[in-house]
Design a protein around this motif. Structure first.
Motif, short mmCIF file in Angstrom:
data_model
loop_
_atom_site.label_atom_id
_atom_site.label_comp_id
_atom_site.label_asym_id
_atom_site.label_seq_id
_atom_site.Cartn_x
_atom_site.Cartn_y
_atom_site.Cartn_z
N LEU A 4 7.86 39.92 -57.76
CA LEU A 4 6.54 40.53 -57.59
C LEU A 4 5.46 39.65 -58.20
O LEU A 4 4.38 39.48 -57.63
N LYS A 5 5.78 39.08 -59.35
CA LYS A 5 4.82 38.21 -60.01
C LYS A 5 4.58 36.96 -59.18
O LYS A 5 3.45 36.51 -59.02
N ALA A 6 5.66 36.39 -58.64
CA ALA A 6 5.56 35.13 -57.90
C ALA A 6 4.62 35.25 -56.70
O ALA A 6 3.94 34.29 -56.34
N GLU A 19 0.31 42.76 -56.74
CA GLU A 19 -0.87 43.62 -56.87
C GLU A 19 -2.02 43.07 -56.02
O GLU A 19 -2.70 43.81 -55.32
N GLY A 20 -2.19 41.75 -56.12
CA GLY A 20 -3.26 41.10 -55.36
C GLY A 20 -3.06 41.29 -53.86
O GLY A 20 -4.02 41.55 -53.12
N LEU A 21 -1.81 41.18 -53.41
CA LEU A 21 -1.52 41.34 -51.99
C LEU A 21 -1.85 42.77 -51.53
O LEU A 21 -2.41 42.96 -50.45
N ARG A 22 -1.51 43.74 -52.36
CA ARG A 22 -1.80 45.13 -51.98
C ARG A 22 -3.31 45.36 -51.89
O ARG A 22 -3.79 46.08 -51.01
N ARG A 23 -4.06 44.74 -52.82
CA ARG A 23 -5.53 44.88 -52.76
C ARG A 23 -6.06 44.27 -51.46
O ARG A 23 -6.86 44.86 -50.75
N THR A 42 32.65 40.06 -55.55
CA THR A 42 31.45 39.70 -56.30
C THR A 42 30.25 40.35 -55.62
O THR A 42 30.28 40.62 -54.42
N TYR A 43 29.22 40.61 -56.41
CA TYR A 43 28.06 41.35 -55.92
C TYR A 43 26.78 40.55 -56.13
O TYR A 43 26.00 40.82 -57.05
N PRO A 44 26.56 39.55 -55.27
CA PRO A 44 25.30 38.82 -55.35
C PRO A 44 24.15 39.73 -54.96
O PRO A 44 24.36 40.77 -54.34
N PHE A 45 22.96 39.36 -55.34
CA PHE A 45 21.81 40.20 -54.97
C PHE A 45 20.57 39.33 -54.83
O PHE A 45 20.61 38.12 -55.11
N GLY A 46 19.49 39.94 -54.40
CA GLY A 46 18.28 39.15 -54.24
C GLY A 46 17.06 40.01 -53.99
O GLY A 46 17.16 41.18 -53.63
N ALA A 47 15.92 39.41 -54.24
CA ALA A 47 14.62 40.07 -54.02
C ALA A 47 13.83 39.20 -53.05
O ALA A 47 13.56 38.03 -53.35
N TYR A 48 13.53 39.75 -51.89
CA TYR A 48 12.81 38.98 -50.85
C TYR A 48 11.48 39.66 -50.55
O TYR A 48 11.39 40.89 -50.47
N ILE A 49 10.47 38.84 -50.34
CA ILE A 49 9.17 39.39 -49.97
C ILE A 49 8.58 38.56 -48.83
O ILE A 49 8.50 37.32 -48.93
N GLN A 100 3.84 33.92 -45.78
CA GLN A 100 4.60 33.57 -46.98
C GLN A 100 5.96 34.25 -46.89
O GLN A 100 6.05 35.40 -46.47
N PHE A 101 6.99 33.54 -47.29
CA PHE A 101 8.29 34.20 -47.44
C PHE A 101 8.91 33.72 -48.74
O PHE A 101 9.18 32.54 -48.91
N TYR A 102 9.08 34.66 -49.65
CA TYR A 102 9.62 34.34 -50.97
C TYR A 102 11.02 34.94 -51.06
O TYR A 102 11.22 36.13 -50.81
#
Ligand code: MCN
Ligand code: CUM
Length: 806
Positions: free
Chosen positions: A448-450, A454-458, A653-660, A676-678
């Motif tokens: 979220l920070k990357a 918040e800025g994107l939502r605004r 194993t349980y890999p995970f990730g956060a994508y935006i 943008q794709f993070y």
């Protein structure tokens, strides 16, 4: 500095190119120069060619097959039909899912493109002419392409099992029903949902698509009648399993069958199953005594080999008013096509779909999956899916978004509020999985920070206002996903394929001069195993990765393994590699101690050598030890330096990730632009960051394809509408956005080096991220759910239906 100065410890570590090094892929020298050796490059003396007559109809009775004219075509040697295979009991074959499948049409055809006859000829052109000359008399039957209709229809698709009330996974309740598979506590879940403050309900459809590797499927079968040896080259993701199946079907003893997977031009799950082309080639080679090659063309591949997805997921999710999830209910209608040829571990007809509680601490859950026959191609588990985990992730990540709408809550906050906390691992989910490790909040906050969430939502809110004022026609969507994967099948006690436990293996030979070869039971299809497995070993045994050859895919030389799919190579064969390396190291320690004239316990391993404890100037390098293993008589120690490990993982194993994904959508054209794709991935210990990044880029691009346009579509009479690249969307550099990759590193506690798989994560997490971005762009205008693929027409239609076209 003196040139002769011994390397520092740092330099010695770097010289190994071991764990954590972005070593360049060694296989790319041949791939980028056109020097790969793929199945179609295999040319054996006297080789002939086979190809299929395929059905133009989706459902028809086969009244007669006339082969006389075809046999007159110059070059045509034979035409095989089901009648020819029947005496060998090969006109049907078992599927990996406990069903059976026609090898060649036996009385009827059940999908367009189905194999009807196999024409064998001296070259491809003669085979094509022969195919055109085969005359088949069909009588059309009513076609069922909708699984919901199929469950109500009087039309019997599978006449061969019409009277069978028991299937491979329990009772069948209709003649077109395959199985109902359930997990979880339905009564408790229903109770939780009925008594909840807030409930969101939605039908989430993950459409039918196809892995579509650039290299299609194919094989060369060669029966050596003099020596009784059958050799089969093929595009196999699991060569040893193919050998076992070929032996069981043909009666040829396993030691007389050699299966070779040469270089493979992408698999993505398409090359796990066993196809009629393999059986027919083998039979044709046995009959003619000549090597027989069969290679699909693109249409064959898209029409007849393993499709992916086609899951209708009806979900209910409940929560408290302030957003704490209390229950999840999911009823799936799964369209398996004409034969249940899903390539799942035997006990899991819906794969690992019951990981569908995702990254969230959900107290009760239930899933029921109904498998259904239709007049479509068989297959079902393929395409970077980790055995239906991609469907599961899409389902839960859509349900979370819908629940957020229902609650009037921010979807990022809703996720964070329900994540399994770091202190809850190992965590047992309501559907029975034991998640090995994770730290979701850290990954989520970093993501979220990357992107400045918040800025994107605004910005998004301002955009909506500007749109309403008529100042712009573009909306902004923010697609969130936090996925949890499950990979590394995996425990032999509950995972098998056709009875073969899902362990994996590695065998190492260290040569006298200190280089080595390691052979594994897996097989790379582009993942870079030759590069990365050598890195695991380099760190374990102190021999530079550049001095280690990795070999896979030849059943005569490789130890038995279950192959590469379900991102299992790192979790299982990678673990076997580390364990075999440790056996080498244990023996090396004894040799070193002997050479240094100290007790075994008085030497310790240090990067590339054993040193005497407390006297680092006294050491033997691994190269010296290897040489000694072959040229010195060491009391109590056998000559040579070899080891083998068969590894049965204690858990997955349980890999995970956060994508935006941040997406702009033009409401008048339906055209999207990905701004943008993070992608943050956590796959535990990272072996090769550059290879991981490559895996993520590839998987995200396939996710983009699936979410934004790719589709296997049929019309109402079962005509395949997307069997060419004119219709089946494959992203090029033009459509592919720039990705930002990132990571956290939460090691697996049970894997010898802490590594989890990563090959399928980007697809599992990518599809919901792209799709959620589309949905999110229209959230302010009331959109809840729109089915993929989000091609321009469908996106335009969303805008239109929401009244945004004025
Ligand atoms: N890796 C790593 N560190 C980790 C995990 C993985 O460096 N912690 C590296 C591995 O060493 C390996 C690669 O990443 O080189 C992928 O490893 P893994 O996640 O174990 O997956 P597999 O090797 O078992 O590959 C299977 C997976 C699947 S199931 C599909 S589908 C898919 C995928 O890989 N098909 C692919 N990625 C593909 N990439 C290519 N180029 N071609 C395919 O057909
Ligand atoms: Cu599900 S595609 Mo991969 O497991 O080969």
């Amino acid at each position: 500095m003196n040139d002769q100065a011994p390397p520092t410890r740092e330099q010695r570590v770097a010289g190994l190119k071991g764990l954590g090094c972005s070593r360049k892929r060694v296989e790319d020298a041949r791939f980028t120069q056109g020097k790969g050796n793929y199945v179609d490059d295999v040319k054996l003396p006297g080789m002939i060619f086979g190809d299929f007559v395929r059905s133009p109809y989706a459902h028809a009775r086969v009244k007669a097959i006339h082969t006389e004219e075809a046999l007159k075509v110059p070059g045509v040697l034979a035409v095989l039909t089901a009648k020819d295979l029947e005496p060998l009991s090969l006109h049907w074959m078992p599927t990996l899912a406990g069903d059976k499948q026609m090898v060649l049409a036996d009385g009827k055809v059940l999908f367009q493109g189905q194999e009807v006859a196999f024409v064998v000829a001296t070259d491809r052109y003669a085979a094509a002419d022969g195919i055109a000359a085969v005359e088949v008399e069909y009588e059309e039957l009513p076609v069922l392409t909708d699984p919901f209709e199929a469950l109500k229809s009087d039309v019997v698709l599978r006449e061969d099992i019409a009277d069978q009330t028991e299937g491979a996974h329990g009772a069948r309740r209709h003649h077109n029903h395959i199985f109902l598979w359930e997990e979880g506590d339905e009564a408790a879940t229903t109770q939780a949902i009925e008594s909840a403050e807030v409930v969101a309900e939605e039908m989430v459809y993950y459409h039918r698509t196809h892995p579509c590797p650039l290299e299609t499927c194919g094989c060369v079968a060669s029966m050596d009648k003099v020596n009784g040896k059958l050799t089969v080259y093929g595009t196999f993701q699991a060569p040893h399993v193919v050998r076992t199946v070929a032996s069981l079907l043909s009666g040829i003893e396993e030691h007389n069958i050699r299966v070779i997977s040469p270089d493979i031009g992408g698999g993505f799950g398409n090359k796990v199953g066993v196809y009629p082309g393999y059986i027919c080639s083998i039979v044709a080679s046995i009959v003619t005594g000549k090597p027989v090659k069969w290679i699909e063309n693109r249409m064959d591949n898209l029409m007849a080999t393993a499709f992916a997805r086609d899951y209708w997921m009806k979900g209910k999710i409940s929560a408290t008013r302030d957003g704490k999830i209390t229950g999840l209910h999911c009823q799936v209608t799964a369209d398996h096509g004409a034969f249940d040829a899903c390539a799942d571990p035997t006990k899991f007809p819906a794969g690992f779909f019951h990981i569908c509680t995702g990254s969230y601490d959900i107290p009760v859950a239930y899933v029921g999956v109904d498998g259904v026959y239709t007049n479509k191609a068989p297959g079902g588990v393929a395409y970077r899916c980790s055995f239906r985990v991609t469907e599961a992730a899409y389902f839960i990540e859509r349900m979370i978004e819908v629940l957020a709408i229902e609650l009037g809550m921010d979807a990022a906050e809703l996720r964070a509020k329900n994540f399994i906390r770091a202190d809850q691992f190992p965590y047992t989910s309501a559907l029975g999985w034991e998640y090995d490790s994770g730290d979701y909040h850290t990954a989520w906050d970093k993501a979220l920070k990357a992107v400045d969430y918040e800025g994107l939502r605004r910005e998004q809110a301002e955009r909506v206002e500007a749109f309403k004022r008529g100042e712009t026609r573009k909306l902004l969507g923010i697609g969130l996903t936090h996925f949890t994967e499950i990979v590394g099948a995996g425990p032999v006690k509950n995972c098998d394929i056709l009875g073969m436990g899902m362990f994996d293996s590695c065998e190492i030979r260290v040569h006298p001069t200190g280089s080595a070869i390691a052979r594994l039971g897996t097989i790379s299809q582009g993942q870079g195993h030759a590069t990365t497995f050598a890195q695991i070993l380099a760190s374990e045994i102190g021999i530079p990765a550049d001095s280690i050859t990795i070999e896979e895919g030849d059943t005569d030389t490789a130890p038995y393994g279950l192959g590469t799919y379900g991102s299992r190579s790192t979790p299982v064969a990678g673990a076997a590699t580390a364990m075999a390396g440790r056996k080498i190291r244990a023996k090396a320690q004894m040799i070193a101690a002997y050479l240094l004239e100290v007790h075994d316990d008085d030497v310790e391993f240090d990067v590339d050598r054993f040193v005497v404890k407390g006297a680092p100037e006294r050491f033997k390098t691994m190269a010296e030890i290897a040489y000694a293993a072959y040229n010195q008589a060491i009391p109590g120690v056998e000559p040579g330096l070899e080891a083998v490990s068969y590894y049965d993982p204690p858990n997955m194993t349980y890999p995970f990730g956060a994508y935006i994904c941040v997406m702009e959508i033009d409401v008048d054209t339906g055209v999207h632009e990905i701004r943008q794709f993070y992608a943050l991935d956590d796959c535990g210990t990272r072996i090769n960051p550059m290879v991981i990044e490559g895996q993520v880029h590839g998987g995200l691009t396939e996710a983009l394809a699936i979410a934004m346009g790719q589709e296997i579509a049929y019309d109402e009479i079962g005509n395949h509408k997307t069997a060419t690249f004119m219709d089946f969307f494959i992203p090029t550099a033009w459509e592919t956005p720039t990705y930002t990759t990132d990571h956290t590193e939460t090691p697996s506690p049970h894997h010898p080096i802490g590594a989890k798989g990563v090959g399928e994560s980007p697809n599992v997490g990518g599809v919901p991220a792209f799709s959620n971005a589309v949905h999110d762009a229209f959230r302010a205008f009331g959109l809840r759910q729109a089915h993929m693929p989000h091609d321009q027409w469908r996106v335009w239609k969303i805008a239109h239906d929401l009244g945004l076209h004025g």
